[in-house]
Design a protein around this motif. Sequence first.
Motif, short mmCIF file in Angstrom:
data_model
loop_
_atom_site.label_atom_id
_atom_site.label_comp_id
_atom_site.label_asym_id
_atom_site.label_seq_id
_atom_site.Cartn_x
_atom_site.Cartn_y
_atom_site.Cartn_z
N GLY A 156 0.80 -1.21 0.00
CA GLY A 156 0.00 0.00 0.00
C GLY A 156 0.83 1.26 0.00
N GLN A 157 2.08 1.17 0.44
CA GLN A 157 2.96 2.32 0.38
C GLN A 157 3.48 2.50 -1.05
N VAL A 184 11.87 -8.60 -1.12
CA VAL A 184 11.33 -8.67 -2.47
C VAL A 184 10.01 -7.93 -2.49
N LEU A 185 9.96 -6.83 -3.26
CA LEU A 185 8.77 -5.99 -3.33
C LEU A 185 8.05 -6.23 -4.65
N ASP A 186 6.80 -6.67 -4.56
CA ASP A 186 5.97 -6.86 -5.75
C ASP A 186 5.36 -5.52 -6.11
N LEU A 187 5.72 -5.02 -7.30
CA LEU A 187 5.27 -3.70 -7.73
C LEU A 187 4.19 -3.77 -8.80
N GLY A 206 2.19 8.58 4.64
CA GLY A 206 0.75 8.78 4.60
C GLY A 206 0.05 8.04 3.49
N GLU A 207 0.76 7.14 2.79
CA GLU A 207 0.12 6.39 1.72
C GLU A 207 0.13 4.90 2.05
N CYS A 208 0.01 4.59 3.29
CA CYS A 208 -0.01 3.20 3.75
C CYS A 208 -1.43 2.67 3.67
N ALA A 209 -1.56 1.40 3.34
CA ALA A 209 -2.89 0.82 3.17
C ALA A 209 -3.53 0.40 4.48
#
Length: 210
Positions: A156-157, A184-187, A206-209
Amino acid sequence: MAEHSSANELTFRLPRSRRSVSRARALLHAVLGEWGAAQDVVDSAELVLSELVTNALRVPVPRGRQMGVRITRSVGEGLLRLAVSDAGGGRPELREPGADETGGRGLLLVDALAHRWGCEERAAGMGKTVFAELKAPDIVAAPAVREVAAVLVVPGQRVRVWGEWRTVLGVRSEPCPTGGTMAVLDLGDGPALRVHATESLAVRAGECAG
């Protein structure tokens, strides 16, 4: 290519390859889009950075050395600063090439487009940094950005990778072949980002889910 970004700065390293000119332009274009720079500033900045990177490529340096690029802005002063560092000696000199010469006009272009430019010794290590400053009255303040270790990023970030902001859809860990742990970040669109778990990433606050 190691990349680091903050609210007012983007720094990265590039190999000594002609492809690095277009890579530098692409990263610059992306960050100036975020900063709200006017199109004429974007066009001039891309030309100036291309010349600075091209000149750095021509300088003889020890084997294996890369170039460093730093893009910064001063909202209060309305200035954009482009700086390219290399491990070579000498200093760039402005000169008038002859009519039959095909090169040597890069610095003339930089001199014409920049508010000011110059050359400084690198603060640490060998070589120099050539910089140019452009007037950019339209640049705006960035949204709040913080640096976190990759392992602390959550779905969510939005993280800054490959010159743009990407939404993180998922995060997992895996062993690093050389020891330690990889994050490992899935984008979503495109390949996943694999970085060491302790590597810092720029995350929009402030853009966290959740």
